[in-house]
Enzyme design. Sequence first.
Site, short mmCIF file in Angstrom:
data_model
loop_
_atom_site.label_atom_id
_atom_site.label_comp_id
_atom_site.label_asym_id
_atom_site.label_seq_id
_atom_site.Cartn_x
_atom_site.Cartn_y
_atom_site.Cartn_z
CE LYS A 1 -8.65 22.68 -32.18
NZ LYS A 1 -7.26 22.60 -31.65
CG ASN B 1 -4.34 15.54 -33.63
OD1 ASN B 1 -3.27 15.04 -33.26
ND2 ASN B 1 -4.75 16.73 -33.23
CG LEU C 1 -10.07 18.28 -29.47
CD1 LEU C 1 -9.22 18.58 -30.68
CD2 LEU C 1 -9.78 16.92 -28.91
CB SER D 1 -4.80 20.85 -37.56
OG SER D 1 -6.03 20.80 -36.88
CB CYS E 1 -4.83 16.21 -28.99
SG CYS E 1 -5.30 17.55 -27.87
CE LYS F 1 0.15 18.40 -36.13
NZ LYS F 1 -0.49 19.72 -36.16
O1 RRO Z 1 -6.59 21.79 -29.12
C1 RRO Z 1 -5.46 21.61 -28.62
O2 RRO Z 1 -5.21 21.86 -27.43
C2 RRO Z 1 -4.34 21.08 -29.42
C3 RRO Z 1 -4.44 20.00 -30.26
BR1 RRO Z 1 -6.05 19.13 -30.63
C4 RRO Z 1 -3.29 19.51 -30.91
O3 RRO Z 1 -3.29 18.51 -31.66
N1 RRO Z 1 -2.12 20.12 -30.65
C5 RRO Z 1 -2.02 21.20 -29.86
O4 RRO Z 1 -0.92 21.75 -29.67
N2 RRO Z 1 -3.16 21.68 -29.23
#
Ligand code: RRO
Length: 317
Positions: free
Chosen positions: A45, A126, A74, A20, A129, A172
Amino acid sequence: MSLKTKIGNINLNSCLFNASGVYCKIKEELSNLNTCNSVGAILTKSCTLESRVGNDPPIYWDDGSENSINSSGLPNMGYKYYIENEDIVKYDKPYIVSISGMCEEDNLKIVKETINNNDISGIELNLSCPNIEGKSQIGYDFEAMQNLISKVDLIISSMKSMRRNNFNFGVKLPPYFDMLHFRLVADIINNSSINTITCVNSLGNGLIINHISESVVIKPKRGHGGIGGSSIKSIALSNVRQFSLLTKCDIIGCGGIMNGIDAFEHILCGAKAVQIGTKFYMDGIDVFTFLEKDLLKIMRDKNYKTINDFCGKLKDL
Ligand code: RRO
């Protein structure tokens, strides 16, 4: 010889798919994943209630061959974009929605609405993050994790049994480094209806710097971000191994898969499928065809016909 596999209650024609976050934010990217025969599933995503632009750029850096750092923050189109995506019916692969709401209530709302679309194969909740300022990773807060999972469980147990049997509840996780933590998290998971675990998300709050310019390489959080690629493979392997030994779930390996040997090692440690992040970012969609060929070559040399022939069969000394 085949790379067919099953994760939870989802059948995949290939054990390889995207992590993702990489090229899966907009419909064009999701459709592109569908066009590649070597890709086993389409994962979105991580989404939130409302769309987000993410952190101030530059948010991503890699060295072109091995390692990456990101603090994307995100960026996503908002959950409705992913669960009401009219292309889903055209995809010939399972479609999984990654969910990363900004609070428990948002997560529960998104889960409920995702279940209502029968064409969605499952969720990857998830819990890891690392890049939202002021919000720590749920996977490191065991109480918050237990609360969220038990509430998602209530939603899932209230589903009609037909839908429940073909809906996959995946999580995750962030990387863990201590046996106590592995056991605590495995206990929470074993007391839930979770059927797949993706290990691992990027290693949070790492730092990559440039000694020539004497500066950080991404902007947010003074250069700190999630580390991906070869340097986290050993951590990913230990997490895949531990959770495959400690839980009843199917494990999806993620972290440091750059070639067929890396994918083979993840599967040997117990992964029933693997996700590709950094290397997909670097090489684009062709990486899946390359990895499929590379993994099949290893299997041919070792006389393995399916991934079940070696999945989880790592030997002790
Ligand atoms: O979007 C992010 O900064 C991000 C997410 Br949601 C994640 O689960 N893992 C990552 O390395 N970046």
